[in-house]
Design a protein around this motif. Structure first.
Motif, mmCIF file in Angstrom:
data_model
loop_
_atom_site.group_PDB
_atom_site.id
_atom_site.type_symbol
_atom_site.label_atom_id
_atom_site.label_comp_id
_atom_site.label_asym_id
_atom_site.label_seq_id
_atom_site.Cartn_x
_atom_site.Cartn_y
_atom_site.Cartn_z
ATOM 1 N N UNK A 99 0.832 -1.200 0.000
ATOM 2 C CA UNK A 99 0.000 0.000 0.000
ATOM 3 C C UNK A 99 0.868 1.252 0.000
ATOM 4 N N UNK A 100 1.923 1.233 0.807
ATOM 5 C CA UNK A 100 2.827 2.381 0.845
ATOM 6 C C UNK A 100 3.507 2.583 -0.504
ATOM 7 N N UNK A 101 3.942 1.479 -1.120
ATOM 8 C CA UNK A 101 4.596 1.580 -2.427
ATOM 9 C C UNK A 101 3.637 2.128 -3.479
ATOM 10 N N UNK A 102 2.385 1.681 -3.444
ATOM 11 C CA UNK A 102 1.392 2.172 -4.403
ATOM 12 C C UNK A 102 1.144 3.662 -4.211
ATOM 13 N N UNK A 103 1.062 4.093 -2.949
ATOM 14 C CA UNK A 103 0.857 5.513 -2.671
ATOM 15 C C UNK A 103 2.041 6.336 -3.169
ATOM 16 N N UNK A 104 3.254 5.860 -2.901
ATOM 17 C CA UNK A 104 4.444 6.590 -3.338
ATOM 18 C C UNK A 104 4.484 6.702 -4.859
ATOM 19 N N UNK A 105 4.181 5.610 -5.526
ATOM 20 C CA UNK A 105 4.185 5.627 -6.988
ATOM 21 C C UNK A 105 3.149 6.619 -7.513
ATOM 22 N N UNK A 106 1.977 6.640 -6.899
ATOM 23 C CA UNK A 106 0.942 7.582 -7.304
ATOM 24 C C UNK A 106 1.327 9.025 -7.053
ATOM 25 N N UNK B 49 4.269 10.129 -7.483
ATOM 26 C CA UNK B 49 5.396 10.452 -8.346
ATOM 27 C C UNK B 49 6.753 10.166 -7.750
ATOM 28 N N UNK B 50 6.789 9.376 -6.677
ATOM 29 C CA UNK B 50 8.055 8.991 -6.057
ATOM 30 C C UNK B 50 8.491 7.654 -6.651
ATOM 31 N N UNK B 51 9.724 7.590 -7.125
ATOM 32 C CA UNK B 51 10.201 6.382 -7.795
ATOM 33 C C UNK B 51 10.367 5.233 -6.803
ATOM 34 N N UNK B 52 9.825 4.063 -7.173
ATOM 35 C CA UNK B 52 9.979 2.833 -6.401
ATOM 36 C C UNK B 52 10.564 1.770 -7.329
ATOM 37 N N UNK B 53 11.015 0.634 -6.804
ATOM 38 C CA UNK B 53 11.553 -0.407 -7.682
ATOM 39 C C UNK B 53 10.507 -0.898 -8.681
ATOM 40 N N UNK B 54 10.902 -1.167 -9.920
ATOM 41 C CA UNK B 54 9.963 -1.716 -10.909
ATOM 42 C C UNK B 54 9.460 -3.098 -10.489
ATOM 43 N N UNK B 55 8.471 -3.575 -11.215
ATOM 44 C CA UNK B 55 7.912 -4.924 -11.012
ATOM 45 C C UNK B 55 7.328 -5.118 -9.619
ATOM 46 N N UNK B 56 6.875 -4.046 -8.981
ATOM 47 C CA UNK B 56 6.299 -4.177 -7.646
ATOM 48 C C UNK B 56 4.932 -4.844 -7.726
ATOM 49 N N UNK B 57 4.816 -6.011 -7.086
ATOM 50 C CA UNK B 57 3.573 -6.775 -7.110
ATOM 51 C C UNK B 57 3.326 -7.409 -5.745
ATOM 52 N N UNK C 137 5.542 -9.402 -0.963
ATOM 53 C CA UNK C 137 5.856 -8.268 -1.823
ATOM 54 C C UNK C 137 7.049 -8.635 -2.696
ATOM 55 N N UNK C 138 6.878 -8.496 -3.999
ATOM 56 C CA UNK C 138 7.950 -8.792 -4.950
ATOM 57 C C UNK C 138 8.281 -7.516 -5.713
ATOM 58 N N UNK C 139 9.568 -7.210 -5.806
ATOM 59 C CA UNK C 139 10.036 -6.031 -6.532
ATOM 60 C C UNK C 139 11.314 -6.377 -7.278
ATOM 61 N N UNK C 140 11.647 -5.553 -8.257
ATOM 62 C CA UNK C 140 12.929 -5.723 -8.931
ATOM 63 C C UNK C 140 14.055 -5.524 -7.925
ATOM 64 N N UNK C 141 15.081 -6.361 -8.023
ATOM 65 C CA UNK C 141 16.257 -6.175 -7.180
ATOM 66 C C UNK C 141 17.152 -5.128 -7.836
ATOM 67 N N UNK C 142 17.386 -4.041 -7.121
ATOM 68 C CA UNK C 142 18.160 -2.934 -7.671
ATOM 69 C C UNK C 142 19.648 -3.141 -7.409
ATOM 70 N N UNK C 143 20.496 -2.873 -8.397
ATOM 71 C CA UNK C 143 21.925 -3.187 -8.270
ATOM 72 C C UNK C 143 22.766 -2.092 -7.635
ATOM 73 N N UNK C 144 22.180 -0.916 -7.377
ATOM 74 C CA UNK C 144 22.987 0.229 -6.971
ATOM 75 C C UNK C 144 23.247 0.340 -5.482
ATOM 76 N N UNK C 145 23.823 1.468 -5.088
ATOM 77 C CA UNK C 145 24.166 1.737 -3.696
ATOM 78 C C UNK C 145 22.900 1.918 -2.852
ATOM 79 N N UNK C 146 23.033 1.651 -1.554
ATOM 80 C CA UNK C 146 21.889 1.739 -0.646
ATOM 81 C C UNK C 146 22.162 2.773 0.445
ATOM 82 N N UNK C 147 21.165 3.627 0.696
ATOM 83 C CA UNK C 147 21.319 4.715 1.655
ATOM 84 C C UNK C 147 20.174 4.720 2.661
ATOM 85 N N UNK C 148 20.491 5.166 3.879
ATOM 86 C CA UNK C 148 19.488 5.419 4.912
ATOM 87 C C UNK C 148 19.428 6.922 5.143
#
Length: 382
Positions: free
Chosen positions: A153-160, A162-170, A228-239
């Protein structure tokens, strides 16, 4: 926040280069001074005191002793800045808790209630109850707390928004749901309503439909909730940690360093990497704060984190986890409205890098609760 575990993670965070490499900060402006109703500001510190509140598996069980120690340290820190503090343990008797809260009548309740057992909605019910009783509460509104525990639900809200989330979110509720979608591997699979990396392990990154089916089946059977399934992103990770109300202050960026992990262990913040001292993931995963980040990328990360924080209705304090995609663009993995506030851990550690002491950080959290939140009820219901 997280129920305190047997092991301590963030003491292993590494100090990076000096502040020149740290993330930008968003000015909070003049901080509001909380009104005092009876001399010193009276803070009620609530936490989960249910000793049986632990997951079924031993490795997921929190340490009650560590939790009590954290609460004692928080109480001392709050008292050191002049607050009167009453610790309010909450176990299973809500009626007794309500009676005591009415007797104590604090000016504000510092919410440190966390629950990994009774379901994702349980955490939001406690601050909702306190607010409905007419008391001010620190941190995010109940709606934001509940929403961000439902990751899809949070990912769907963020996508709506305009905040970028990992592709293939299901969201997958059955193993057969795997066949309903066209996938681009690798993918990352996790329980949809857990936190603290519960359910994340070496097999969470999958490279084939067969492996995805097996992982989805395992998670459904173990955690009894959707996956929750999402594309695994290859880049750096930040907090990205932040504190404040209308104009949250962003702490220096922290980066998760997976460079020492051997081949065969995916670069993800698994449960073992966070909590199991004897695990190879724990030993070879570190957090660098402040992170060394190019100015333009730092601005993009901070902007993305702030937009995500506001989109879900977060307030007071929190952490946004971000990972870069193959093109180097920031994508939001999660918004944590209940980020850990234990001294020496993630958000307090980041604040320390910004020159903010632990007592001062907690004071900022309290003060943020006295600013008007757009999602705060003005009239108590009881």
């Amino acid at each position: 926040m997280g129920i305190m575990r047997r092991v301590v993670r963030s003491a292993r965070e590494l100090g990076g280069p000096a502040a020149a490499a740290a993330g930008r900060e968003v000015d909070m402006g003049a901080e509001q001074q909380p009104r005092r109703t009876r001399g010193r500001l009276h803070v009620g510190l609530v936490y989960n005191a249910d000793r049986d509140c632990g997951p079924d598996r031993p490795e997921d069980r929190g340490s009650t002793a560590d939790l009590r120690q954290m609460i004692r340290r928080m109480a001392r820190a709050l008292r050191s800045v002049g607050y009167k503090v009453t610790v309010l343990p909450l176990a299973r008797d809500l009626s007794a808790f309500q009676r005591r809260l009415r007797r104590v009548r604090p000016d504000v309740v510092f919410n440190q209630y966390d629950d990994v057992v009774h379901g994702a909605l349980y955490e939001m019910r406690v601050p909702a109850l306190i607010r409905m009783m007419g008391f001010r509460v620190t941190g995010s509104p109940p709606l934001a707390l509940g929403l961000t525990r439902y990751k899809h639900m949070a990912a769907s809200l963020l996508q709506g928004a305009g905040v970028r989330i990992p592709p293939c979110t299901q969201l997958l509720e059955r193993v057969s749901d795997v066949d309903l979608h066209k996938w681009e591997f690798p993918l990352f699979a996790q329980p949809a309503r857990e936190h603290a990396s519960i359910g994340v392990d070496r097999n969470s990154v999958v490279h084939s439909k067969k492996a995805l089916r097996a992982k989805v089946r395992e998670l459904l059977q173990t955690y009894h909730q959707p996956v929750l399934v999402q594309a695994f992103l290859p880049g750096r990770e930040f907090n990205v940690g932040m504190v404040g109300g209308r104009r949250p202050r962003v702490m220096p960026l922290a980066e998760v360093d997976y460079s020492k992990l051997p081949a065969g262990i995916p670069p993800v913040m698994s449960y073992a990497a966070k909590w199991i001292e004897t695990a190879e993931e724990y030993d070879k995963t570190s957090v660098v704060c402040p992170a060394v980040v190019e100015p333009q990328l730092s601005r993009e990360i901070i902007s993305t984190a702030l937009r995500a924080f506001r989109a879900v209705g977060a307030w007071g304090y929190g952490r946004v986890d971000i990972r870069l995609d193959a093109e180097g663009r920031p994508c939001v993995l999660e918004v944590n409205c209940n980020a850990c506030l234990e001294e020496g851990h993630s958000l307090p550690r980041q604040a320390e890098r910004a020159g903010i002491s632990y007592p001062r950080l907690l004071q900022m959290v309290v003060r943020a609760s006295f600013e008007a939140s757009s999602q705060e009820l003005d009239i108590p219901m009881v």
